[in-house]
Design an enzyme around this catalytic site. Structure first.
Site, PDB file in Angstrom:
ATOM      1  N   ARG A 121      50.632  36.329  54.563  1.00  0.00           N
ATOM      2  CA  ARG A 121      50.175  36.236  56.248  1.00  0.00           C
ATOM      3  C   ARG A 121      48.588  35.618  56.250  1.00  0.00           C
ATOM      4  O   ARG A 121      48.411  34.868  56.748  1.00  0.00           O
ATOM      5  CB  ARG A 121      50.360  37.360  56.991  1.00  0.00           C
ATOM      6  N   ILE A 122      47.981  36.444  55.092  1.00  0.00           N
ATOM      7  CA  ILE A 122      46.385  36.414  55.461  1.00  0.00           C
ATOM      8  C   ILE A 122      46.310  34.868  54.563  1.00  0.00           C
ATOM      9  O   ILE A 122      45.409  34.058  55.064  1.00  0.00           O
ATOM     10  CB  ILE A 122      45.698  37.297  55.093  1.00  0.00           C
TER      11      ILE A 122
ATOM     12  N   ALA B 168      41.170  40.154  48.044  1.00  0.00           N
ATOM     13  CA  ALA B 168      42.338  40.852  47.755  1.00  0.00           C
ATOM     14  C   ALA B 168      42.228  42.242  47.537  1.00  0.00           C
ATOM     15  O   ALA B 168      42.239  43.178  48.338  1.00  0.00           O
ATOM     16  CB  ALA B 168      43.009  40.169  46.817  1.00  0.00           C
ATOM     17  N   ARG B 169      42.171  42.763  46.121  1.00  0.00           N
ATOM     18  CA  ARG B 169      41.813  43.942  45.916  1.00  0.00           C
ATOM     19  C   ARG B 169      41.018  43.996  44.466  1.00  0.00           C
ATOM     20  O   ARG B 169      41.305  42.897  43.599  1.00  0.00           O
ATOM     21  CB  ARG B 169      43.129  44.799  45.385  1.00  0.00           C
TER      22      ARG B 169
ATOM     23  N   GLU C   8      35.715  50.230  43.009  1.00  0.00           N
ATOM     24  CA  GLU C   8      34.880  50.273  44.302  1.00  0.00           C
ATOM     25  C   GLU C   8      34.857  51.773  44.699  1.00  0.00           C
ATOM     26  O   GLU C   8      35.952  52.244  44.490  1.00  0.00           O
ATOM     27  CB  GLU C   8      35.247  49.480  45.208  1.00  0.00           C
TER      28      GLU C   8
ATOM     29  N   HIS D  11      33.895  45.405  51.189  1.00  0.00           N
ATOM     30  CA  HIS D  11      35.262  45.453  51.519  1.00  0.00           C
ATOM     31  C   HIS D  11      35.322  45.621  53.084  1.00  0.00           C
ATOM     32  O   HIS D  11      35.753  46.812  53.465  1.00  0.00           O
ATOM     33  CB  HIS D  11      35.654  46.814  50.578  1.00  0.00           C
TER      34      HIS D  11
HETATM   35  C1  GLV Z   1      42.210  46.198  53.683  1.00  0.00           C
HETATM   36  O1  GLV Z   1      41.877  46.222  52.218  1.00  0.00           O
HETATM   37  C2  GLV Z   1      43.666  46.649  53.696  1.00  0.00           C
HETATM   38  O2  GLV Z   1      44.508  46.255  52.935  1.00  0.00           O
HETATM   39  O3  GLV Z   1      43.697  46.520  54.941  1.00  0.00           O
END
Ligand code: GLV
Length: 326
Positions: A158-159, A240-241, A270, A288
């Site tokens: 979606r993002i 993302a991560r 992090e 973040h």
């Molecule tokens: C933020 O990083 C989330 O996964 O909502």
């Protein structure tokens, strides 16, 4: 007398969300916002039927084994790599996340970070604040073009789709993407995006945006070999991560100008940040915050709370990640 189920809200949260939970549960909160150790979390979860978590609480098989009363973990995040979902399913514990409510806000931020990175906004602001700006010059902080360039998106959920739409419709970008599964033709057309291999994307894109979920397979999706495939003028953005990028390899690539610049909202380990990233100028670093607007964070907290209420009071989670046996 019917006693209310007990839940733990593991981190500080909006007072109105706590108030809503208190209508249904006996709530242990943590408005001092202490990040609990695994031992402390297990201790506080004794006798709790539910927990409201954020990305900082790890729900592991070892923790679940110590918390026999736990029935649901509601994460206030769309990502859930802090959850061992198979272990939760085996333990009969429901897992939920907060999809949809943060999509557009996070896509906005991905685009903001791309713009800041390509147009060297952090680097030039530091220069100005340091009092180094004495005159205009024709190539001062000349960056990379955004409009009309090629955007490569890795991870087209979606993002990713929201970023593709912004790029194609707002900035006239050519959008390439790679994903485990190509989109259906209608969604692809709405995003004006073309599915390509990761290699083609890395070699062709002017800007590479990472929006894929973290998993063991996604670990170091971008390392030294992938950075070497990118154009020397390219930018890389990670919303993302942490762990999807090899941060040490990225810092080296930025220092050597293997690529031009990077924008990072997430980091391996992090809130620690690889020290080499703090010493290279051509990187924009944010803590973040991609989903951080008050309305969106409130919607995320509300959805996590509603998952606890819906599951523990009415027997059905709203946005489940698993289907544990009742
Ligand atoms: C933020 O990083 C989330 O996964 O909502």
């Amino acid at each position: 007398m019917i006693t209310k189920p007990s839940v733990l809200v593991a981190r500080a949260v909006f007072p109105e969300v706590l108030h809503k939970l208190e209508q249904h549960f006996s709530v242990e909160s943590n408005q001092d916002d202490i990040v609990f150790s695994a031992e402390e979390l297990a201790r506080r979860l004794q006798g709790k039927a539910g927990v409201f978590t954020t990305g900082s609480e790890r729900i592991s098989a070892a923790l679940l084994a110590q918390c026999p009363d736990l029935r649901i973990c509601a994460n206030m995040a769309v990502g859930y790599n802090n959850f061992d979902v198979p272990a939760m399913t085996t333990a009969g514990v429901m897992a939920t996340n907060t999809p949809d409510v943060l999509t557009e806000t996070t896509a906005d931020f991905g685009f903001a970070l791309l713009m800041a990175t390509a147009r060297r906004m952090a680097e030039s602001e530091h220069f100005l604040r340091a009092g180094l700006w004495t005159r205009w010059s024709y190539d001062m902080f000349a960056g990379a073009e955004v409009h009309g360039s090629t955007l490569g998106i890795i991870g087209m959920g979606r993002i990713g789709q929201g970023i593709a739409r912004r790029g194609a419709l707002g900035f006239g970008m050519k959008v390439l993407y790679c994903n485990r599964k190509p989109l259906d033709a209608e969604t692809e057309a709405a995003c004006q995006a073309r599915h390509v291999s990761k290699t083609e994307l890395l070699q062709t894109a002017d800007h590479v945006m990472l929006v894929l979920p973290y998993s063991a397979e996604a670990h170091h999706t971008i390392g030294a070999a992938e950075l070497a495939l990118m154009k020397p003028t390219a930018t890389l953005v990670n919303i993302a991560r942490g762990g999807i990028v090899d941060d040490a390899a990225l810092a080296a690539a930025l220092r050597n100008r293997t690529i031009a610049a990077a924008g990072l909202d997430v980091f391996e380990g992090e809130p620690a940040v690889h020290p080499d990233l703090l010493t290279v100028p051509n990187v924009v670093l944010t803590p973040h915050i991609a989903s951080a607007t008050i309305p969106t964070r409130l919607a995320m907290a509300d959805l996590a709370a509603d998952n606890l209420i819906s599951f523990l009071v009415h027997g059905k989670a709203l946005t489940p990640l698993n289907a544990p046996a009742p």
